[in-house]
Design a protein around this motif. Structure first.
Motif, PDB file in Angstrom:
ATOM      1  N   HIS A  29       9.373   2.182   4.817  1.00 47.37           N
ATOM      2  CA  HIS A  29       8.132   2.878   5.167  1.00 47.37           C
ATOM      3  C   HIS A  29       7.930   2.899   6.687  1.00 47.37           C
ATOM      4  O   HIS A  29       8.066   1.881   7.368  1.00 47.37           O
ATOM      5  CB  HIS A  29       6.957   2.202   4.468  1.00 47.37           C
ATOM      6  CG  HIS A  29       5.629   2.741   4.876  1.00 47.37           C
ATOM      7  ND1 HIS A  29       4.550   1.944   5.169  1.00 47.37           N
ATOM      8  CD2 HIS A  29       5.219   4.017   5.081  1.00 47.37           C
ATOM      9  CE1 HIS A  29       3.533   2.696   5.523  1.00 47.37           C
ATOM     10  NE2 HIS A  29       3.907   3.955   5.485  1.00 47.37           N
ATOM     11  N   GLY A  40       3.149   5.020  -4.331  1.00 47.18           N
ATOM     12  CA  GLY A  40       3.980   6.075  -3.767  1.00 47.18           C
ATOM     13  C   GLY A  40       4.282   7.210  -4.720  1.00 47.18           C
ATOM     14  O   GLY A  40       3.956   7.173  -5.907  1.00 47.18           O
ATOM     15  N   GLN A  57       0.301   9.980  -7.518  1.00 43.92           N
ATOM     16  CA  GLN A  57       0.853   8.735  -7.012  1.00 43.92           C
ATOM     17  C   GLN A  57       1.070   7.785  -8.196  1.00 43.92           C
ATOM     18  O   GLN A  57       0.346   7.828  -9.193  1.00 43.92           O
ATOM     19  CB  GLN A  57      -0.111   8.086  -6.021  1.00 43.92           C
ATOM     20  CG  GLN A  57      -0.418   8.914  -4.798  1.00 43.92           C
ATOM     21  CD  GLN A  57       0.597   8.712  -3.681  1.00 43.92           C
ATOM     22  OE1 GLN A  57       1.206   7.652  -3.561  1.00 43.92           O
ATOM     23  NE2 GLN A  57       0.777   9.730  -2.860  1.00 43.92           N
ATOM     24  N   ASP A  70       5.980  11.368   6.541  1.00 45.59           N
ATOM     25  CA  ASP A  70       5.275  10.242   5.937  1.00 45.59           C
ATOM     26  C   ASP A  70       3.919  10.669   5.388  1.00 45.59           C
ATOM     27  O   ASP A  70       3.532  10.299   4.273  1.00 45.59           O
ATOM     28  CB  ASP A  70       5.108   9.142   6.987  1.00 45.59           C
ATOM     29  CG  ASP A  70       4.384   7.923   6.443  1.00 45.59           C
ATOM     30  OD1 ASP A  70       4.890   7.303   5.496  1.00 45.59           O
ATOM     31  OD2 ASP A  70       3.301   7.582   6.973  1.00 45.59           O
ATOM     32  N   GLU A  71       3.218  11.474   6.164  1.00 49.79           N
ATOM     33  CA  GLU A  71       1.898  11.962   5.750  1.00 49.79           C
ATOM     34  C   GLU A  71       2.003  12.824   4.495  1.00 49.79           C
ATOM     35  O   GLU A  71       1.179  12.722   3.579  1.00 49.79           O
ATOM     36  CB  GLU A  71       1.289  12.773   6.900  1.00 49.79           C
ATOM     37  CG  GLU A  71      -0.140  13.215   6.676  1.00 49.79           C
ATOM     38  CD  GLU A  71      -0.687  13.998   7.872  1.00 49.79           C
ATOM     39  OE1 GLU A  71      -1.458  14.938   7.652  1.00 49.79           O
ATOM     40  OE2 GLU A  71      -0.308  13.663   9.009  1.00 49.79           O
ATOM     41  N   GLN A 129       2.562  10.479   1.553  1.00 47.08           N
ATOM     42  CA  GLN A 129       1.383   9.667   1.256  1.00 47.08           C
ATOM     43  C   GLN A 129       0.237  10.487   0.684  1.00 47.08           C
ATOM     44  O   GLN A 129      -0.595   9.960  -0.054  1.00 47.08           O
ATOM     45  CB  GLN A 129       0.911   8.944   2.520  1.00 47.08           C
ATOM     46  CG  GLN A 129       1.768   7.764   2.916  1.00 47.08           C
ATOM     47  CD  GLN A 129       1.006   6.798   3.800  1.00 47.08           C
ATOM     48  OE1 GLN A 129      -0.054   6.298   3.432  1.00 47.08           O
ATOM     49  NE2 GLN A 129       1.544   6.527   4.980  1.00 47.08           N
ATOM     50  N   ASN A 130       0.205  11.768   1.032  1.00 45.64           N
ATOM     51  CA  ASN A 130      -0.877  12.624   0.560  1.00 45.64           C
ATOM     52  C   ASN A 130      -0.569  13.328  -0.759  1.00 45.64           C
ATOM     53  O   ASN A 130      -1.308  14.213  -1.179  1.00 45.64           O
ATOM     54  CB  ASN A 130      -1.220  13.678   1.623  1.00 45.64           C
ATOM     55  CG  ASN A 130      -1.934  13.066   2.811  1.00 45.64           C
ATOM     56  OD1 ASN A 130      -2.493  11.975   2.714  1.00 45.64           O
ATOM     57  ND2 ASN A 130      -1.916  13.749   3.946  1.00 45.64           N
ATOM     58  N   GLU A 183       0.836  -1.207   0.000  1.00 45.82           N
ATOM     59  CA  GLU A 183       0.000   0.000   0.000  1.00 45.82           C
ATOM     60  C   GLU A 183       0.866   1.249   0.000  1.00 45.82           C
ATOM     61  O   GLU A 183       0.495   2.276  -0.558  1.00 45.82           O
ATOM     62  CB  GLU A 183      -0.938   0.006   1.214  1.00 45.82           C
ATOM     63  CG  GLU A 183      -2.024  -1.046   1.135  1.00 45.82           C
ATOM     64  CD  GLU A 183      -2.953  -0.980   2.339  1.00 45.82           C
ATOM     65  OE1 GLU A 183      -2.883   0.027   3.098  1.00 45.82           O
ATOM     66  OE2 GLU A 183      -3.741  -1.912   2.516  1.00 45.82           O
ATOM     67  N   VAL A 184       2.008   1.154   0.661  1.00 43.60           N
ATOM     68  CA  VAL A 184       3.017   2.211   0.613  1.00 43.60           C
ATOM     69  C   VAL A 184       4.336   1.542   0.248  1.00 43.60           C
ATOM     70  O   VAL A 184       4.869   0.760   1.019  1.00 43.60           O
ATOM     71  CB  VAL A 184       3.149   2.950   1.964  1.00 43.60           C
ATOM     72  CG1 VAL A 184       4.189   4.066   1.854  1.00 43.60           C
ATOM     73  CG2 VAL A 184       1.805   3.522   2.395  1.00 43.60           C
TER      74      VAL A 184
END
Length: 323
Positions: free
Chosen positions: A165, A229, A198, A189-190, A193-194, A159-160
């Motif tokens: 990670h 990612g 991606q 990290d946020e 991920q945001n 997922e990441v």
């Protein structure tokens, strides 16, 4: 128990296996990668990745927790999924080995793959040997790979993406010595991920995982940490694997401009390239800081924890207003 030679002969239609040689052992004693030379059949040689889950786990850095074991198990399942569902979607600009067969038993996984040496990609480089042109060839591969999978749902993969990670590395986070960075870890990290844009990232895009042809073109191997990612995670990590701090600083602009020029050429025209470049350019330093965070807890004093990576991390901490 998986009968390796029997599986190879059945898949390749070889009349016999002439010999085999070890390519490398897998991290933490989880098996081996071997090259098998064949007579008759479709191929002159194949690469076999034979994962054998050990009873006793031993890790070179001392990480032998149940969490690290589960992370490793998942990485092999992800790699199998990658070869079964995604690898054939790549092209000559982001060349990967073809997967011929996969066999899974109770505590074993066998991946039979194309031998890239035999397909014209026999050269590996150490970071002391790499030139700017070599680095650009790999960045071109990454740009085309990221473009190919832009906005793709990485179903069945991580997922990441990446092996460092934050969510999968709580032990290393606990041991961090840089308290400011430790406090900022979740914010970094946020941020990554945001990212609006991606793609699927390689997740372990170090120089050692690229195979070079005589003409300088490349193919990539080792897809255990492929997943969702921001493409800058691959780019920052790749550059970190090639150059010491002085050259990272010296070549930063040239390498990033080259990567983005390749990305622009490779992207579908429905994607707003200027917006991708704007966002990902900022995420470059966040990707460095994210990897620096991992190193701080995993291997303090690592050669990649140099002034260049430290400088980018400090810029990120300042932007996040973390003291």
């Amino acid at each position: 128990m998986v009968e390796v030679t029997k599986e190879i002969v059945a898949i390749t239609k070889a009349s016999k296996i002439i010999r085999s040689e070890s390519v490398q052992t897998l991290w933490s004693g989880y098996g081996e990668i071997r090259r098998y030379f064949l007579e008759g059949g479709k191929y002159t040689s194949v690469i076999v990745k034979h994962i054998q889950l050990p009873d006793a786990k031993h890790h070179p850095k001392g990480w032998n927790t149940p969490l690290s074991h589960q992370r490793k198990l998942k990485s092999y399942q992800v790699e199998r999924q990658w070869y079964q569902e995604y690898a054939d979607k790549t092209d000559a600009y982001c060349r990967v080995p073809q997967s011929y067969h996969a066999v899974e038993a109770e505590n074993e996984l066998l991946l039979i793959m194309e031998d890239l040496d035999a397909s014209g990609y026999p050269f590996r480089l150490h970071h002391n040997e790499v030139t700017l042109d070599h680095a650009k060839s790999c960045l071109s591969w990454l740009a085309h790979f990221h473009a190919k999978f832009m906005n793709t749902n990485a179903k069945g993969l991580w997922e990441v993406g990446t092996y460092w990670h934050l969510e999968t590395r709580p032990d290393e986070w606990e041991r961090m010595e840089n308290i400011s960075l430790k406090n900022a870890a979740s914010l970094i990290d946020e941020k990554l991920q945001n990212a609006q844009y991606q793609t699927i990232i390689h997740g372990d895009a170090k120089l050692a995982n690229f195979c070079f042809a005589e003409d300088g073109t490349v193919a990539a191997v080792d897809f255990q940490y492929v997943g969702q990612g921001c493409g800058m995670k691959d780019v920052a990590y790749f550059i970190s694997s090639c150059f010491e701090e002085e050259k990272c600083e010296k070549y930063e602009e040239e390498l990033l401009q080259y990567y983005f020029s390749q990305l622009k050429n490779a992207l579908d025209n429905t994607i707003d390239f200027p917006e991708v470049k704007k966002e990902w350019s900022e995420h470059y330093r966040y990707s460095w800081a994210d990897f620096y965070r991992f190193l701080d807890g995993w291997s303090p004093g690592h050669w990649k924890m140099h002034e260049y990576s430290k400088k980018l991390t400090q810029i990120v901490l300042k932007e996040l207003k973390v003291k």
